[in-house]
Design an enzyme around this catalytic site. Structure first.
Site, PDB file in Angstrom:
ATOM      1  N   SER A  94      45.533  10.090 -57.702  1.00 43.63           N
ATOM      2  CA  SER A  94      44.706  11.284 -57.878  1.00 43.63           C
ATOM      3  C   SER A  94      45.482  12.469 -57.317  1.00 43.63           C
ATOM      4  O   SER A  94      45.835  12.486 -56.139  1.00 43.63           O
ATOM      5  CB  SER A  94      43.382  11.081 -57.123  1.00 43.63           C
ATOM      6  N   LYS A 128      45.362  11.073 -62.326  1.00 44.53           N
ATOM      7  CA  LYS A 128      44.087  11.816 -62.360  1.00 44.53           C
ATOM      8  C   LYS A 128      44.352  13.205 -61.816  1.00 44.53           C
ATOM      9  O   LYS A 128      44.924  13.353 -60.734  1.00 44.53           O
ATOM     10  CB  LYS A 128      43.032  11.101 -61.512  1.00 44.53           C
ATOM     11  N   LYS A 141      42.810  16.863 -60.557  1.00 40.74           N
ATOM     12  CA  LYS A 141      41.624  17.586 -60.119  1.00 40.74           C
ATOM     13  C   LYS A 141      41.565  18.877 -60.920  1.00 40.74           C
ATOM     14  O   LYS A 141      42.584  19.574 -61.044  1.00 40.74           O
ATOM     15  CB  LYS A 141      41.730  17.899 -58.627  1.00 40.74           C
ATOM     16  N   ASP A 197      39.061  15.155 -62.967  1.00 42.19           N
ATOM     17  CA  ASP A 197      37.898  15.074 -62.068  1.00 42.19           C
ATOM     18  C   ASP A 197      37.551  16.485 -61.598  1.00 42.19           C
ATOM     19  O   ASP A 197      38.376  17.158 -60.989  1.00 42.19           O
ATOM     20  CB  ASP A 197      38.251  14.179 -60.867  1.00 42.19           C
ATOM     21  N   GLU A 250      35.517  13.227 -65.136  1.00 40.97           N
ATOM     22  CA  GLU A 250      34.714  12.734 -64.015  1.00 40.97           C
ATOM     23  C   GLU A 250      33.891  13.859 -63.393  1.00 40.97           C
ATOM     24  O   GLU A 250      34.417  14.925 -63.091  1.00 40.97           O
ATOM     25  CB  GLU A 250      35.680  12.118 -62.976  1.00 40.97           C
ATOM     26  N   ASP A 267      30.647  10.229 -60.508  1.00 37.83           N
ATOM     27  CA  ASP A 267      31.066   9.876 -59.148  1.00 37.83           C
ATOM     28  C   ASP A 267      29.918  10.277 -58.204  1.00 37.83           C
ATOM     29  O   ASP A 267      29.008   9.467 -57.941  1.00 37.83           O
ATOM     30  CB  ASP A 267      32.387  10.603 -58.828  1.00 37.83           C
ATOM     31  N   LYS A 276      32.419   3.867 -55.524  1.00 37.52           N
ATOM     32  CA  LYS A 276      33.016   3.987 -54.188  1.00 37.52           C
ATOM     33  C   LYS A 276      32.081   3.295 -53.208  1.00 37.52           C
ATOM     34  O   LYS A 276      30.926   3.723 -53.067  1.00 37.52           O
ATOM     35  CB  LYS A 276      33.154   5.456 -53.784  1.00 37.52           C
ATOM     36  N   GLY A 304      38.464   6.287 -54.589  1.00 36.92           N
ATOM     37  CA  GLY A 304      38.907   6.333 -53.194  1.00 36.92           C
ATOM     38  C   GLY A 304      38.475   7.617 -52.525  1.00 36.92           C
ATOM     39  O   GLY A 304      38.047   8.572 -53.182  1.00 36.92           O
TER      40      GLY A 304
HETATM   41  O1  OSB Z   1      36.257  12.863 -56.153  1.00 35.77           O
HETATM   42  O2  OSB Z   1      37.321  11.060 -56.325  1.00 35.77           O
HETATM   43  C1  OSB Z   1      37.051  12.063 -55.673  1.00 35.77           C
HETATM   44  C2  OSB Z   1      39.162  12.177 -52.487  1.00 35.77           C
HETATM   45  C3  OSB Z   1      38.234  12.636 -51.586  1.00 35.77           C
HETATM   46  C4  OSB Z   1      36.975  12.961 -52.020  1.00 35.77           C
HETATM   47  C5  OSB Z   1      36.637  12.784 -53.361  1.00 35.77           C
HETATM   48  C6  OSB Z   1      37.551  12.300 -54.271  1.00 35.77           C
HETATM   49  C7  OSB Z   1      38.853  12.016 -53.827  1.00 35.77           C
HETATM   50  C8  OSB Z   1      39.932  11.580 -54.704  1.00 35.77           C
HETATM   51  C9  OSB Z   1      41.094  10.863 -54.070  1.00 35.77           C
HETATM   52  O3  OSB Z   1      39.991  11.838 -55.887  1.00 35.77           O
HETATM   53  C10 OSB Z   1      41.151   9.424 -54.416  1.00 35.77           C
HETATM   54  C11 OSB Z   1      42.082   8.695 -53.481  1.00 35.77           C
HETATM   55  O4  OSB Z   1      41.628   8.215 -52.414  1.00 35.77           O
HETATM   56  O5  OSB Z   1      43.256   8.593 -53.811  1.00 35.77           O
HETATM   57 MG    MG Z   2      35.602  12.044 -58.012  1.00 30.57          MG
END
Ligand code: OSB
Ligand code: MG
Length: 373
Positions: A134, A160, A162, A187, A212, A237, A261, A290
């Site tokens: 991510s 992924k 953001k 996401d 997402e 999520d 999660k 994660g």
């Molecule tokens: O939205 O998936 C999410 C990390 C912290 C809070 C929310 C998210 C995330 C990530 C990172 O996308 C995923 C990872 O742990 O690599």
């Molecule tokens: Mg997310």
């Protein structure tokens, strides 16, 4: 074999690089490590994934610390019985991340006492598990492209991104031009409104695996409307906080996919229930998300990713994607085919490195428990 004590460690882990999303930037990642001790000398570890502020969810590392000490630790059952704990803790509303930390420590302890790896106890089938990375928001597209190329060279097979208003269509366009074929998804962490749908529709031409959580962190209704307007598969999520939300999301047809999660939903039992509802009953796919976990929390992610309904690469990267040094003795490493393997040792199969744990601990708390509870 009775539970004889519990310890909490609030750690602050410096990230290798800032992780930026639509809700904010993280440089130092807090976590609460939960250690539960047994009269036989065995122990189990869990991790609370709440952040520094109420941005991803309303829980923070500070609320979790208080709720653990005041409400949840007193509800620990006499034995390593995660189900008994979840039943006792059902009178505590919300605070899923705090609950999950305790519940997962009980699972680790239970599996260690039974000398079985946890993935086997929960019915895991798929191993090694497929993972991706991510990638946060960057200052420029050039910096983003450099970061992506670095992770692809490391062996990650799925990216992924953001996204947020001002960092979306053009960015995806540039990444797709550079990498026409990589498995790619985005996401938004709740950064859009339903009225933005014509703009989000612009994502449809990039062959994304999924979009997402584009809309509000509590919403299931507008997501259902958006799902009908887009061709890109929709994934939830933040909005899926409990198994009930998974049921409602199916009834409303709010999403194609769930990012599961364990921290967000209150632990492994809730995670298994969502897996049952979403995959076994409705035949829709999931994957494991994660929260920048340490090696302890990461072990639970790998464990859950062995479930048969996990049909997309999970957000579970190697320890060195996040931290210069992890707090476990053997860090998680990326294996061939963009995978991570659950450990064969009992429980989650990781050992905490005490000197590192101490190094990153800001506060600690412990309690001895009477056998007569
Ligand atoms: O939205 O998936 C999410 C990390 C912290 C809070 C929310 C998210 C995330 C990530 C990172 O996308 C995923 C990872 O742990 O690599
Ligand atoms: Mg997310």
């Amino acid at each position: 074999m009775t539970i004889s004590g519990v310890e909490l460690y609030e750690v602050w882990m410096p990230l290798k690089s800032e992780f930026r999303t639509s809700f904010g930037a993280t440089r130092l990642r807090p976590a609460i490590l939960v250690r539960i001790l047994d009269s036989s000398g065995e122990e189990g570890w869990g991790e609370v994934v709440a952040g520094e502020g109420p941005w991803y969810s309303c829980e923070t590392v500070y609320t979790a610390w208080e709720v653990l000490r005041r409400e949840l630790i007193p509800l620990l059952p006499p034995e390593a019985d995660p189900k008994a704990f979840i039943e006792r803790a059902s009178r505590v509303r919300g605070h899923n991340m705090a609950k999950a930390g305790v519940e997962m420590a009980l699972w680790d302890l239970k599996a260690r006492l039974e000398r079985r790896p946890l993935y086997e106890m929960i019915g895991g089938e798929r191993r090694p598990v497929k993972v991706g990375v991510s990638v946060g928001v960057k200052d420029s597209v050039e910096e983003l492209l450099k970061t992506i190329s670095y992770y692809l060279e490391k062996g990650y097979g799925r990216i992924k991104l953001k996204i947020m208003p001002g960092w979306d269509l053009e960015v995806v366009e540039r990444v797709r031009r550079e990498y026409p074929d990589i498995p790619l998804q985005v996401d938004a962490n709740a950064a859009y409104r339903l009225s933005d749908w014509p703009h989000l529709k612009g994502l449809d031409k990039y062959g994304l695996l999924m979009l997402e959580q584009p809309l509000h962190y509590d919403d299931l209704v507008d997501h259902a409307s958006l799902k009908r307007l887009l061709n890109t598969p929709l994934c939830l999520d933040e909005s899926v906080k409990t198994p009930l939300h998974a049921r409602w999301a199916l009834q409303l047809d709010s999403a194609d996919i769930v990012n599961l999660k364990p921290g967000r939903v209150g632990g492994i039992i809730a995670g298994l229930e969502i897996h049952r509802i979403w995959y076994e009953e409705a035949h829709r796919p999931l994957w494991i998300g994660g929260m920048l976990e340490t090696g302890v929390g990461r072990a639970f992610l790998v464990t859950l990713a062995t479930l048969p309904g996990v049909r997309f690469p999970s957000d579970i990267s190697a320890s060195d994607r996040y931290y210069e040094e992890d707090i476990i003795t053997e860090p998680w490493t990326l294996e061939k085919g963009s995978t991570l393997s659950p450990r064969k040792a009992p429980g989650i199969g990781v050992e905490v490195d005490w000197s590192r744990l101490e190094k990153y601990t800001r506060r600690r708390w412990g309690k001895r428990l009477e056998a007569s509870r």
